[in-house]
Design a protein around this motif. Sequence first.
Motif: not given
Length: 168
Positions: A70, A73-76, A78, A83, A86, A88, A98, A126
Amino acid sequence: HYSFFPGRPRWPEWRRNLTYAFDPRNQLSDDVKRVFVSAFSRWSEWTPLTFTETSNYFTADLRIGFYAGDHGDGEEFDGVLGTLAHAFAPPRGLLHLDSDETWIIDDVFASGSSSAMDLESVAVHEIGHLLGLGHSSVEDAIMFPTISSGVRKVELARDDVEGIQELY
Ligand code: TQI
Ligand code: ZN
Ligand code: ZN
């Protein structure tokens, strides 16, 4: 075939010379920075966009960082695999990777780990998202939503070029 994000967001005409910066907390090596120079150049070759590194992380158009789990940004993330990264859509300009992955920065280390991922391959994908491309159904495309560990796929396919040229 290529796709765009809903509403087709893109960088406007007056923001075509984009700056990028790395999160200073990551203390990245020159080798990692060189991977991004190369990844950005693959897109600038086919568009009127330019990408220039700046040391000011807070004012940069595009902000790149490596984080685990985490990271706010609400997109943790793993952990290993799943993942990998990422990004935006415009105009947010965030590209996160990651830090729990084993990243291949240099071909020399490519045989080290069975779950290692090629950093430039993921970066090129990306950056496509950062510029406004969604996923493609064409298997050779950089924007195709699958990549295997250890595989290097960094050359834009005709489909990626057609997509980015429709946008810019
Ligand atoms: N990250 C996903 C990706 O970048 C995050 C994601 C899922 C996404 N759906 C999305 C981003 C829709 C934008 C729009 O696709 S990932 C690949 C690929 C990932 C996947 O970690 O799964 C690459 C990161 F395409 F190979 F599967 C990099 Cl190259
Ligand atoms: Zn993130
Ligand atoms: Zn993607």
